[in-house]
Design a protein around this motif. Structure first.
Motif, PDB file in Angstrom:
ATOM      1  N   GLU A  69      -6.613   2.344   1.216  1.00 30.52           N
ATOM      2  CA  GLU A  69      -5.653   3.417   0.944  1.00 30.52           C
ATOM      3  C   GLU A  69      -5.196   3.398  -0.506  1.00 30.52           C
ATOM      4  O   GLU A  69      -5.057   4.451  -1.153  1.00 30.52           O
ATOM      5  N   GLU A  70      -4.945   2.192  -1.042  1.00 28.98           N
ATOM      6  CA  GLU A  70      -4.514   2.077  -2.433  1.00 28.98           C
ATOM      7  C   GLU A  70      -5.609   2.521  -3.399  1.00 28.98           C
ATOM      8  O   GLU A  70      -5.327   3.197  -4.405  1.00 28.98           O
ATOM      9  N   GLU A  95      -8.057  -7.804  -0.970  1.00 25.97           N
ATOM     10  CA  GLU A  95      -7.060  -6.747  -1.172  1.00 25.97           C
ATOM     11  C   GLU A  95      -6.144  -7.039  -2.350  1.00 25.97           C
ATOM     12  O   GLU A  95      -5.622  -6.115  -2.983  1.00 25.97           O
ATOM     13  N   THR A 101      -6.078  -2.273  -1.096  1.00 23.60           N
ATOM     14  CA  THR A 101      -6.533  -1.807   0.212  1.00 23.60           C
ATOM     15  C   THR A 101      -7.295  -0.497   0.037  1.00 23.60           C
ATOM     16  O   THR A 101      -7.203   0.152  -1.019  1.00 23.60           O
TER      17      THR A 101
END
Length: 203
Positions: free
Chosen positions: A146-147, A139, A144
């Motif tokens: 989502e990122e 990560e 992540t």
């Protein structure tokens, strides 16, 4: 899928249980198991026959008898039959492999070997290597999910290739393989099916 394979489910649950130490613990225990097999099989298959006296086992040449005396035969047998072969099968048929009850039994054995602490120094060396090399979790480098989604860095299905399969383990008809090599549009169509989680081996 795992719901129809109880031993595959039990194996995965045990392997990824808790804080995730079972997976690296299995890797340590597996190596201890392989090394033990090396020593045992090498001990059983090692010979002490003097070459050139006409007493060579199975009437092999002196060079072959010298090789047998060195104990490498057990190492070759263990590497091929006890390690590489099963890795190839597991990578080609993971669900079928995990559904075998023996896999769960061997996983328990490997975790037990690791729990004995014989190779606990591996954890220490791994921690030192991590600190010296400055390793971070994925990560940190790629973000992540989502990122990545927020930055529009998700997987691009347009450039994803068909899943590679081991030679001899594919059920794709030879005629289709030949057609793919002759017609790029057919090749792209098959790749698009793979990208949409359709097993091209069932065509």
């Amino acid at each position: 899928e795992r719901g129809r394979a109880p031993f595959a489910l039990k194996t995965c649950e045990l392997l990824f249980r808790g804080d995730g130490h079972n997976l690296p613990g299995f890797m340590i225990g597996r190596q201890l198991c392989v090394v033990s097999c090396f020593f045992i099989i090498a001990r059983v298959t090692s010979l002490n026959v003097e070459p050139g006296n006409g007493n060579n086992i199975f009437g092999v040449s002196d060079a072959a008898q010298t090789f047998f005396n060195m104990g490498f035969l057990g190492a070759v047998i263990t590497t091929i039959l006890g390690s590489i072969t099963w890795q190839l099968v597991a990578s080609a048929f993971p669900l079928a492999f995990l559904s075998n009850p023996l896999v769960y039994v061997f996983l328990r054995i490997c975790l037990f070997l690791e729990a004995t602490g014989i190779a606990s120094g591996a954890w220490v060396l791994a921690a030192v290597h991590k600190r010296v090399a400055g390793f971070q979790r994925d990560e940190v480098y790629i973000g992540t999910p989502e990122e990545r989604e927020a930055k529009d860095l998700g997987d691009d299905k347009e450039v994803m290739h068909a899943l590679a399969k081991l030679p001899g383990f594919t059920s794709m008809p030879e005629a289709l393989v030949k057609l793919m090599s002759q017609d790029p549009s057919v090749k792209e169509f098959v790749r698009s099916m793979s990208a949409n989680n359709i097993d091209v081996g069932d065509l």
